[in-house]
Design a protein around this motif. Structure first.
Motif, mmCIF file in Angstrom:
data_model
loop_
_atom_site.group_PDB
_atom_site.id
_atom_site.type_symbol
_atom_site.label_atom_id
_atom_site.label_comp_id
_atom_site.label_asym_id
_atom_site.label_seq_id
_atom_site.Cartn_x
_atom_site.Cartn_y
_atom_site.Cartn_z
ATOM 1 N N VAL A 1 10.016 -67.629 -84.030
ATOM 2 C CA VAL A 1 9.331 -68.833 -84.445
ATOM 3 C C VAL A 1 7.666 -68.781 -84.247
ATOM 4 O O VAL A 1 7.054 -69.686 -84.820
ATOM 5 C CB VAL A 1 10.084 -69.880 -83.667
ATOM 6 C CG1 VAL A 1 9.851 -70.225 -82.111
ATOM 7 C CG2 VAL A 1 9.603 -71.378 -84.327
ATOM 8 N N GLY A 2 7.466 -67.837 -83.246
ATOM 9 C CA GLY A 2 6.075 -67.619 -82.813
ATOM 10 C C GLY A 2 5.625 -68.109 -81.710
ATOM 11 O O GLY A 2 4.407 -68.718 -81.323
ATOM 12 N N SER B 1 5.373 -66.263 -78.617
ATOM 13 C CA SER B 1 4.264 -65.426 -78.115
ATOM 14 C C SER B 1 2.875 -65.576 -78.841
ATOM 15 O O SER B 1 1.865 -65.539 -78.142
ATOM 16 C CB SER B 1 4.630 -63.880 -78.381
ATOM 17 O OG SER B 1 6.026 -63.783 -77.518
ATOM 18 N N GLY C 1 13.386 -61.100 -81.376
ATOM 19 C CA GLY C 1 14.110 -60.973 -80.060
ATOM 20 C C GLY C 1 12.997 -59.752 -79.501
ATOM 21 O O GLY C 1 13.501 -59.135 -78.724
ATOM 22 N N LYS C 2 11.675 -59.945 -79.890
ATOM 23 C CA LYS C 2 10.825 -59.041 -79.176
ATOM 24 C C LYS C 2 10.719 -59.614 -77.529
ATOM 25 O O LYS C 2 10.668 -58.553 -76.916
ATOM 26 C CB LYS C 2 9.609 -59.293 -79.731
ATOM 27 C CG LYS C 2 8.385 -58.632 -78.958
ATOM 28 C CD LYS C 2 8.502 -57.103 -79.365
ATOM 29 C CE LYS C 2 7.252 -56.458 -78.492
ATOM 30 N NZ LYS C 2 7.588 -55.092 -78.498
ATOM 31 N N GLY D 1 13.374 -65.566 -77.109
ATOM 32 C CA GLY D 1 14.122 -66.335 -78.130
ATOM 33 C C GLY D 1 15.510 -66.817 -78.262
ATOM 34 O O GLY D 1 16.426 -65.999 -77.655
ATOM 35 N N SER E 1 -0.705 -73.407 -86.365
ATOM 36 C CA SER E 1 -0.530 -72.322 -87.030
ATOM 37 C C SER E 1 -1.287 -71.422 -86.079
ATOM 38 O O SER E 1 -2.483 -71.726 -85.591
ATOM 39 C CB SER E 1 -1.111 -72.362 -88.118
ATOM 40 O OG SER E 1 -1.617 -71.092 -88.681
ATOM 41 N N ALA E 2 -0.684 -70.256 -85.679
ATOM 42 C CA ALA E 2 -1.357 -69.334 -84.814
ATOM 43 C C ALA E 2 -2.270 -68.672 -85.686
ATOM 44 O O ALA E 2 -3.252 -67.805 -85.180
ATOM 45 C CB ALA E 2 -0.380 -68.330 -84.184
HETATM 46 N N1 GTP Z 1 1.724 -66.930 -90.789
HETATM 47 C C1 GTP Z 1 2.193 -67.076 -89.611
HETATM 48 N N2 GTP Z 1 2.706 -66.150 -88.830
HETATM 49 C C2 GTP Z 1 2.956 -66.461 -87.584
HETATM 50 C C3 GTP Z 1 2.559 -67.562 -86.909
HETATM 51 N N3 GTP Z 1 3.001 -67.654 -85.695
HETATM 52 C C4 GTP Z 1 3.798 -66.376 -85.674
HETATM 53 N N4 GTP Z 1 3.783 -65.782 -86.686
HETATM 54 C C5 GTP Z 1 4.405 -64.453 -86.994
HETATM 55 O O1 GTP Z 1 5.850 -64.454 -86.854
HETATM 56 C C6 GTP Z 1 6.114 -63.059 -86.207
HETATM 57 C C7 GTP Z 1 6.939 -63.755 -84.811
HETATM 58 O O2 GTP Z 1 5.847 -64.155 -84.053
HETATM 59 P P1 GTP Z 1 5.915 -64.184 -82.401
HETATM 60 O O3 GTP Z 1 5.101 -64.834 -81.757
HETATM 61 O O4 GTP Z 1 6.444 -62.701 -81.865
HETATM 62 O O5 GTP Z 1 7.447 -64.769 -82.193
HETATM 63 P P2 GTP Z 1 8.342 -65.147 -80.932
HETATM 64 O O6 GTP Z 1 8.905 -66.720 -81.085
HETATM 65 O O7 GTP Z 1 7.637 -64.821 -79.628
HETATM 66 O O8 GTP Z 1 9.710 -64.339 -81.128
HETATM 67 P P3 GTP Z 1 10.705 -63.499 -79.922
HETATM 68 O O9 GTP Z 1 9.701 -62.970 -78.858
HETATM 69 O O10 GTP Z 1 11.397 -62.642 -80.765
HETATM 70 O O11 GTP Z 1 11.488 -64.784 -79.403
HETATM 71 C C8 GTP Z 1 5.024 -62.549 -86.094
HETATM 72 O O12 GTP Z 1 5.151 -61.455 -86.973
HETATM 73 C C9 GTP Z 1 3.902 -63.329 -86.021
HETATM 74 O O13 GTP Z 1 2.570 -62.682 -86.598
HETATM 75 C C10 GTP Z 1 1.569 -68.602 -87.641
HETATM 76 O O14 GTP Z 1 1.297 -69.435 -87.250
HETATM 77 N N5 GTP Z 1 1.695 -68.502 -89.089
#
Ligand code: GTP
Ligand code: MG
Length: 493
Positions: free
Chosen positions: A306-307, A309, A329-330, A355, A471-472
């Motif tokens: 979901v984003g 990290s 699942g990172k 996650g 938005s990251a």
């Molecule tokens: N376009 C877009 N992509 C994003 C955004 N935030 C994260 N992503 C993408 O989404 C994917 C997952 O992001 P992570 O931050 O690793 O997600 P996470 O929730 O930490 O995932 P887990 O560690 O698996 O639980 C990556 O490819 C990011 O580049 C955003 O705000 N906009």
């Protein structure tokens, strides 16, 4: 202009000064009075002032002031002003600049009913910069007082000027390690901005239109005035250096109260100023392995991918401190990041959680994760903010609803009782992520669905639940996250 009633006005209104400067000025004033009554002493006056200061510029200025006497009533001659400016530019020591500035403006405000000549007002920013560079807080405070008394055409007519004077004073106070003074001054700026906002809303329709159109086109306003933004950012950096988060946040508030928006450079500056150091502490798979509860913490939970990290990285302004990945699942552990380790009073943890709802995880593992999460929320007493991230493209999914139910049961107890004995108040915040993928907007259906779930799970009975959009990628919503991180420490509010 000098002598009689006006002299009294000057003396009674004069600000307090360092003794050395006071003696310079009062002597100078005495000389000026003498000159007024006795032209013959003029030459000796100049001589004596030159001796006092040893700076040719002061002599020059004295000459100008003496020459302009009697003409102040009609305003100062343009040529006088340019001479003053030239001389000011040559002044090296702050007290000399102050001498001139005060004499001109106190005399002029005396004679012009506290409404300074438009041309002098135009010089004020130059004076302010001089005072700031010379760390002359007393002079800046005198300027504030003049501002409050209605000089320079009145604060409400010249808000940008007032903003300049107050921010310069704040910066100078910080540099001089007078932090309380700096905090008090930034709060004064708040009050002025609030007064101005009230005036605007009460003002004529045209004014209101102007305000609203400038807030709609916030980006344009900022581009039009990068100087103002820069001043606020400089103040934020100085507060950060002085290790005052409270000052930092008060500056952010002041910026918004002054009608500026939190543009990208401001947010960059905020993240940089608020995060002095950040380090990875540990990856914990059990409560026992988590770091000691020395600092308050904020946690990011939500489905895999979901984003979370990415958001942690965005908030702290680091590109890749928390590992992100396209593959869900990172993050498999509770990753602890410690911010501001070296300043315990401003330190806090950000926790990047693994996650939920990762397809390839077995049912047992999921139950195990739930148990760990429940344990985490119940036992980490310094957990103050829980950000629940939901992808804005999908809205709340089954896993999210499950998470909310777990949380509701935990927080409200089976009989609706608070279930975190002895723990700090917990704020639950929903964050809709990746809004760049939806062109910056979220469909209303996603919101109403969320509201329905919150209602059903009972979380809304507990308290209001804020919903932020982020938005990251574009860094949207960073300030909103920071508004909640502010709840981590009581003294940041
Ligand atoms: N376009 C877009 N992509 C994003 C955004 N935030 C994260 N992503 C993408 O989404 C994917 C997952 O992001 P992570 O931050 O690793 O997600 P996470 O929730 O930490 O995932 P887990 O560690 O698996 O639980 C990556 O490819 C990011 O580049 C955003 O705000 N906009
Ligand atoms: Mg992750």
């Amino acid at each position: 202009v000098i002598g009689g009633a006006r002299q009294r006005c000057w003396l009674s209104d004069r600000p307090r000064h360092a003794p050395l400067v006071e003696s310079h000025r009062s002597r100078w004033h005495r000389h000026l009075c003498m000159t007024h009554s006795d032209q013959a002493t003029e030459a000796s006056l100049e001589q004596r002032i030159a001796q006092l200061s040893k700076i040719g510029a002061v002599r020059k200025l004295t000459e100008i002031c003496v020459n302009s006497e009697g003409r102040l009533e009609q305003g100062v001659e343009p040529e006088t002003i340019s001479q003053v400016l030239q001389a000011l530019n040559r002044l090296e020591a702050a007290r000399h600049a102050r001498l001139v500035m005060e004499s001109l403006w106190v005399q002029a405000s005396g004679s012009l009913d506290l409404t300074l000549d438009e041309r002098i007002t135009r010089l004020v920013p130059d004076y302010v910069e001089l005072m700031r560079r010379a760390s002359d807080l007393e002079a800046l405070q005198a300027m504030q007082r003049a501002c409050e008394r209605g000089a320079f055409g009145g604060i409400l007519q010249k808000p940008a000027l007032a903003e300049h004077i107050y921010l310069a004073s704040v910066q100078t106070a910080i540099v001089r390690e007078e932090l309380n003074e700096a905090l008090a001054t930034i709060q004064k700026l708040h009050r002025i901005a609030e007064r101005l906002a009230t005036k605007n809303t009460q003002g004529d329709e045209a004014a209101m239109e102007r305000t609203s159109s400038s807030s709609v086109t916030g980006e344009v306003t900022q581009d039009a005035d990068p100087e103002r933004i820069r001043r606020f950012c400089d103040t934020m950096r100085l507060f950060s250096k002085a290790k005052s988060y409270r000052g930092l946040f008060l500056t952010v508030d002041a910026l918004q109260l002054c009608g500026l928006e939190l543009s990208a450079p401001v947010l960059e500056c905020l993240a940089q100023s608020a995060v002095r150091q950040v380090s990875f502490v540990t990856s914990a798979v059990s409560i026992e392995k988590m770091p000691e509860e020395r600092f308050p913490e904020a946690a990011f939970i939500g489905r895999s991918n979901v984003g979370k990290s990415s958001l942690v990285n965005m908030v702290i302004g680091r590109k890749a401190l928390a590992k992100t990945s396209k593959t869900p699942g990172k993050t498999r552990q509770f990753n602890y990041y410690l911010v501001n380790e070296r300043d315990p009073s401003d330190a806090f943890y950000l926790v990047d959680l693994p996650g939920v709802g990762y397809a390839r995880v077995s049912k047992e593992q999921r139950i195990e994760w739930d148990r760990l999460f429940v344990d985490y929320v119940r036992r980490r007493r310094k957990l103050r903010v829980l950000f629940h991230l939901i992808d804005c493209q999908t809205g709340a999914l089954e896993e999210d609803v499950r998470l909310m139910n777990v949380l509701a049961e935990l927080l409200l107890g089976k009989n609706g009782r608070w279930n975190r004995s002895g723990a700090d108040d917990l704020h639950y915040v929903i964050v809709l992520t990746k809004i760049d993928r939806r062109g910056g907007t979220v469909s209303p259906a996603i919101f109403s669905h969320l509201e329905q779930i919150l209602e059903e799970t009972g979380l809304l009975r507990w308290r209001e639940v804020p919903v932020l959009t982020t938005s990251a990628q574009t860094k949207t919503g960073r300030e909103a996250i920071w508004q909640y991180l502010r709840l981590l420490h009581k003294h940041w509010k």
